[in-house]
Design a protein around this motif. Structure first.
Motif, PDB file in Angstrom:
ATOM      1  N   VAL A   5     -31.586 -25.201 -37.270  1.00 51.91           N
ATOM      2  CA  VAL A   5     -32.746 -24.670 -37.993  1.00 51.91           C
ATOM      3  C   VAL A   5     -33.068 -23.255 -37.518  1.00 51.91           C
ATOM      4  N   ASN A   9     -32.774 -19.974 -39.915  1.00 52.51           N
ATOM      5  CA  ASN A   9     -33.978 -19.160 -40.139  1.00 52.51           C
ATOM      6  C   ASN A   9     -33.745 -17.703 -39.770  1.00 52.51           C
ATOM      7  N   ARG A  10     -33.110 -17.463 -38.627  1.00 48.66           N
ATOM      8  CA  ARG A  10     -32.844 -16.088 -38.200  1.00 48.66           C
ATOM      9  C   ARG A  10     -31.899 -15.385 -39.167  1.00 48.66           C
ATOM     10  N   THR A  12     -31.167 -16.165 -42.322  1.00 48.84           N
ATOM     11  CA  THR A  12     -31.716 -16.033 -43.665  1.00 48.84           C
ATOM     12  C   THR A  12     -32.599 -14.789 -43.748  1.00 48.84           C
TER      13      THR A  12
END
Length: 39
Positions: A5, A9-10, A12
């Motif tokens: 995750v 997240n980083r 994206t």
């Protein structure tokens, strides 16, 4: 799972401009189980 995750997240947030369909950025995310074009 937290590692996945966090990684997704980083990465994206670092989406490159232009067409990303065949980009290294997309394939890097797909190696972790996330296809950014499938949202």
């Amino acid at each position: 799972m937290r590692k996945v995750v966090g990684y997704v997240n980083r990465h994206t947030a670092q989406r490159p401009s232009g067409d990303v369909e065949d980009s290294k950025w997309r394939y890097s995310l797909m190696n972790w189980g996330h296809d950014p074009l499938e949202e």
